[in-house]
Each structure stands twice: as C-alpha cells, then as structure tokens.
Design a protein around this motif. Sequence first.
Motif, PDB file in Angstrom:
ATOM      1  N   GLY A 121       0.845  -1.181   0.000  1.00  0.00           N
ATOM      2  CA  GLY A 121       0.000   0.000   0.000  1.00  0.00           C
ATOM      3  C   GLY A 121       0.877   1.226   0.000  1.00  0.00           C
ATOM      4  N   ASP A 122       0.274   2.381   0.298  1.00  0.00           N
ATOM      5  CA  ASP A 122       1.057   3.617   0.370  1.00  0.00           C
ATOM      6  C   ASP A 122       2.093   3.532   1.477  1.00  0.00           C
ATOM      7  OD1 ASP A 122      -1.681   5.824  -0.532  1.00  0.00           O
ATOM      8  OD2 ASP A 122      -0.192   4.787  -1.756  1.00  0.00           O
ATOM      9  N   ARG A 123       1.774   2.770   2.513  1.00  0.00           N
ATOM     10  CA  ARG A 123       2.699   2.662   3.641  1.00  0.00           C
ATOM     11  C   ARG A 123       3.375   1.299   3.621  1.00  0.00           C
ATOM     12  NH1 ARG A 123       3.105   5.818   7.796  1.00  0.00           N
ATOM     13  NH2 ARG A 123       3.138   4.109   9.269  1.00  0.00           N
ATOM     14  N   SER A 124       3.909   0.907   2.477  1.00  0.00           N
ATOM     15  CA  SER A 124       4.579  -0.387   2.396  1.00  0.00           C
ATOM     16  C   SER A 124       5.790  -0.390   3.322  1.00  0.00           C
ATOM     17  CB  SER A 124       5.011  -0.686   0.962  1.00  0.00           C
ATOM     18  OG  SER A 124       6.151   0.069   0.632  1.00  0.00           O
ATOM     19  N   LEU A 125       6.177  -1.553   3.703  1.00  0.00           N
ATOM     20  CA  LEU A 125       7.289  -1.719   4.631  1.00  0.00           C
ATOM     21  C   LEU A 125       8.559  -1.078   4.086  1.00  0.00           C
ATOM     22  CD1 LEU A 125       8.386  -2.991   7.207  1.00  0.00           C
ATOM     23  CD2 LEU A 125       8.725  -5.094   5.918  1.00  0.00           C
ATOM     24  N   TYR A 126       8.795  -1.242   2.791  1.00  0.00           N
ATOM     25  CA  TYR A 126      10.016  -0.720   2.197  1.00  0.00           C
ATOM     26  C   TYR A 126      10.029   0.807   2.208  1.00  0.00           C
ATOM     27  CZ  TYR A 126      10.352  -5.512   0.845  1.00  0.00           C
ATOM     28  OH  TYR A 126      10.403  -6.870   0.882  1.00  0.00           O
ATOM     29  N   LYS A 127       8.878   1.393   1.932  1.00  0.00           N
ATOM     30  CA  LYS A 127       8.795   2.856   1.981  1.00  0.00           C
ATOM     31  C   LYS A 127       8.993   3.354   3.408  1.00  0.00           C
ATOM     32  CE  LYS A 127       5.839   3.509  -2.020  1.00  0.00           C
ATOM     33  NZ  LYS A 127       4.523   3.914  -2.500  1.00  0.00           N
ATOM     34  N   GLN A 128       8.446   2.630   4.379  1.00  0.00           N
ATOM     35  CA  GLN A 128       8.597   3.035   5.770  1.00  0.00           C
ATOM     36  C   GLN A 128      10.057   2.974   6.205  1.00  0.00           C
ATOM     37  OE1 GLN A 128       5.446   0.382   7.391  1.00  0.00           O
ATOM     38  NE2 GLN A 128       4.925   2.189   8.621  1.00  0.00           N
ATOM     39  N   VAL A 129      10.752   1.910   5.827  1.00  0.00           N
ATOM     40  CA  VAL A 129      12.164   1.789   6.194  1.00  0.00           C
ATOM     41  C   VAL A 129      12.969   2.876   5.511  1.00  0.00           C
ATOM     42  CG1 VAL A 129      14.213   0.332   5.979  1.00  0.00           C
ATOM     43  CG2 VAL A 129      12.060  -0.659   6.756  1.00  0.00           C
ATOM     44  N   LYS A 130      12.670   3.103   4.237  1.00  0.00           N
ATOM     45  CA  LYS A 130      13.402   4.120   3.475  1.00  0.00           C
ATOM     46  C   LYS A 130      13.178   5.515   4.059  1.00  0.00           C
ATOM     47  CE  LYS A 130      13.929   5.929  -1.170  1.00  0.00           C
ATOM     48  NZ  LYS A 130      13.424   5.914  -2.533  1.00  0.00           N
ATOM     49  N   ASN A 131      11.983   5.757   4.557  1.00  0.00           N
ATOM     50  CA  ASN A 131      11.626   7.082   5.068  1.00  0.00           C
ATOM     51  C   ASN A 131      11.724   7.194   6.583  1.00  0.00           C
ATOM     52  OD1 ASN A 131      11.057   8.012   2.461  1.00  0.00           O
ATOM     53  ND2 ASN A 131       8.999   7.153   2.549  1.00  0.00           N
ATOM     54  N   LEU A 132      12.525   6.347   7.202  1.00  0.00           N
ATOM     55  CA  LEU A 132      12.700   6.469   8.652  1.00  0.00           C
ATOM     56  C   LEU A 132      13.239   7.860   8.963  1.00  0.00           C
ATOM     57  CD1 LEU A 132      14.198   3.043   9.756  1.00  0.00           C
ATOM     58  CD2 LEU A 132      12.025   4.027  10.447  1.00  0.00           C
ATOM     59  N   PRO A 133      12.652   8.526   9.959  1.00  0.00           N
ATOM     60  CA  PRO A 133      13.107   9.885  10.261  1.00  0.00           C
ATOM     61  C   PRO A 133      14.520   9.893  10.840  1.00  0.00           C
ATOM     62  CG  PRO A 133      11.517   9.136  11.887  1.00  0.00           C
ATOM     63  CD  PRO A 133      11.589   8.078  10.835  1.00  0.00           C
ATOM     64  N   HIS A 134      15.224  10.964  10.577  1.00  0.00           N
ATOM     65  CA  HIS A 134      16.553  11.150  11.146  1.00  0.00           C
ATOM     66  C   HIS A 134      16.380  11.943  12.439  1.00  0.00           C
ATOM     67  CE1 HIS A 134      18.610   9.599   7.641  1.00  0.00           C
ATOM     68  NE2 HIS A 134      17.739  10.265   6.912  1.00  0.00           N
ATOM     69  N   TYR A 135      16.725  11.313  13.532  1.00  0.00           N
ATOM     70  CA  TYR A 135      16.562  11.956  14.823  1.00  0.00           C
ATOM     71  C   TYR A 135      17.775  12.832  15.123  1.00  0.00           C
ATOM     72  CZ  TYR A 135      12.718   8.735  15.375  1.00  0.00           C
ATOM     73  OH  TYR A 135      11.550   8.059  15.183  1.00  0.00           O
ATOM     74  N   GLU A 136      17.525  13.923  15.828  1.00  0.00           N
ATOM     75  CA  GLU A 136      18.612  14.844  16.171  1.00  0.00           C
ATOM     76  C   GLU A 136      19.676  14.122  16.997  1.00  0.00           C
ATOM     77  OE1 GLU A 136      17.231  18.495  17.896  1.00  0.00           O
ATOM     78  OE2 GLU A 136      15.691  18.706  16.371  1.00  0.00           O
ATOM     79  N   SER A 137      19.229  13.293  17.884  1.00  0.00           N
ATOM     80  CA  SER A 137      20.169  12.539  18.703  1.00  0.00           C
ATOM     81  C   SER A 137      20.603  11.306  17.923  1.00  0.00           C
ATOM     82  CB  SER A 137      19.486  12.104  20.004  1.00  0.00           C
ATOM     83  OG  SER A 137      20.295  11.174  20.663  1.00  0.00           O
ATOM     84  N   HIS A 138      21.875  11.219  17.655  1.00  0.00           N
ATOM     85  CA  HIS A 138      22.393  10.061  16.928  1.00  0.00           C
ATOM     86  C   HIS A 138      22.758   8.938  17.884  1.00  0.00           C
ATOM     87  CE1 HIS A 138      22.417  12.027  13.069  1.00  0.00           C
ATOM     88  NE2 HIS A 138      22.987  13.078  13.615  1.00  0.00           N
ATOM     89  N   GLN A 139      22.392   9.115  19.151  1.00  0.00           N
ATOM     90  CA  GLN A 139      22.708   8.093  20.136  1.00  0.00           C
ATOM     91  C   GLN A 139      21.737   6.935  19.996  1.00  0.00           C
ATOM     92  OE1 GLN A 139      22.384  10.131  23.840  1.00  0.00           O
ATOM     93  NE2 GLN A 139      24.411  11.073  23.684  1.00  0.00           N
ATOM     94  N   LYS A 140      22.263   5.765  20.205  1.00  0.00           N
ATOM     95  CA  LYS A 140      21.431   4.565  20.175  1.00  0.00           C
ATOM     96  C   LYS A 140      21.698   3.803  21.456  1.00  0.00           C
ATOM     97  CE  LYS A 140      21.303   4.221  15.217  1.00  0.00           C
ATOM     98  NZ  LYS A 140      21.308   3.367  14.052  1.00  0.00           N
ATOM     99  N   GLU A 141      20.725   3.003  21.832  1.00  0.00           N
ATOM    100  CA  GLU A 141      20.876   2.245  23.057  1.00  0.00           C
ATOM    101  C   GLU A 141      20.586   0.785  22.762  1.00  0.00           C
ATOM    102  OE1 GLU A 141      19.068   2.142  27.564  1.00  0.00           O
ATOM    103  OE2 GLU A 141      18.852   3.943  26.367  1.00  0.00           O
ATOM    104  N   LYS A 142      21.383  -0.059  23.351  1.00  0.00           N
ATOM    105  CA  LYS A 142      21.218  -1.485  23.181  1.00  0.00           C
ATOM    106  C   LYS A 142      20.407  -2.018  24.349  1.00  0.00           C
ATOM    107  CE  LYS A 142      24.087  -5.259  21.642  1.00  0.00           C
ATOM    108  NZ  LYS A 142      25.440  -5.674  21.350  1.00  0.00           N
ATOM    109  N   LYS A 143      19.329  -2.752  24.058  1.00  0.00           N
ATOM    110  CA  LYS A 143      18.463  -3.308  25.094  1.00  0.00           C
ATOM    111  C   LYS A 143      18.361  -4.810  24.915  1.00  0.00           C
ATOM    112  CE  LYS A 143      16.513   0.363  27.095  1.00  0.00           C
ATOM    113  NZ  LYS A 143      16.324   0.588  28.479  1.00  0.00           N
TER     114      LYS A 143
END
Length: 183
Positions: A121-143
Amino acid sequence: MLIGELFQKLAGGESMTTICDRLGIHRRTISRRLNHLGYQYDKDKKQWLWRGAGEEPVTLTITEDLNTANVIYGNHNITPVVPYAPEIPIELSHECLSPDELQDVRFMLEEWRGRSPEDQGDRSLYKQVKNLPHYESHQKEKKTFVIPIDIIEEFDRFATQERLNKSDLLQVALQDFFAKYRG
C-alpha cells in the motif's frame, strides 16, 4: 594507427609490445581486433597473415574499437562482423496488454519477488524503512528483551528474506505499534 603501418613497424623489427605500449592499448586487445578482422598469427613465420575474405583492410585504423559500430575505415568498403541477433517481429509493450493482463503481470512480479501485492500500500514496509526519520540525537541504546524463540526465528527469517536491517525493521514495527495504540 593504420593496420598497414602496424605491420610495417613489425616488419621493421619493432616488437608488438613496444608498439602497443606507445599506443596505450594492450597487445591482447590488438590481437583480438586483428583476429576479428580476419588476420591470423602464424607462429612459425612469426607474422600476421590475412585469412579473411576479400581485400586486406590495411587502411583500417587499429586503435579504434573494432567491435562496435565506431569502426573507422580508410578507403575500403568493409562490412564489419556483426553478431547474429534475430529480429522479433512483434513489438511488445504495455499497450498490447489489457488492464486485467497488466494487473496479472504486476501480481506475478510481486509474487516472484516474494512479496504479496495485497501487502503493498502507500505505507509499504520498504517505503517506511526508506523514510525512517533522522533523529537529532544520533545516540542509540542497546536493550535486551526476552522473547519466545519462535518469534525471534521468524523475525530473523523475515529480515533476511526481505533484506532489511533488523534494527530498522524493529523501529518501524514499534512506530506502527505506537501509532496504533498511543491514541
């Protein structure tokens, strides 16, 4: 350089390697071009002999790519060797297919790619992954989470099959979950 000039230099004692280095063309390329035209190297006589049909093309420029249509002919009317390509009389395009047939072709293509067209659909998985927002914080956390092994194996298989990064896939899943249940 004309083929005739090449043979004159070879007959004058210059080596093929020296001539090719000066031209900036590998000696194997020159040999292939000469063979393509109808010349054959005689190892016993240590010289190139004309074995082709018709007149010897000594005014042909050897430094041009002889496998393309960009062949430069001197005063000779030589027909270049063209690989056989059968003509296909029917012109295929999307215009010769009905809308239903075109839809079937699209469905088969999506099935062949391993994706169900109903899921696209318009919100296909591939489009969603491609359009993931870029967050100001580049920090990531491992859980660490405790999840049944069946779910983990299915998740791994799906990510591998769809060639998606597992972190991106999990991020999209969580965003969809929040959008659905956050209210």
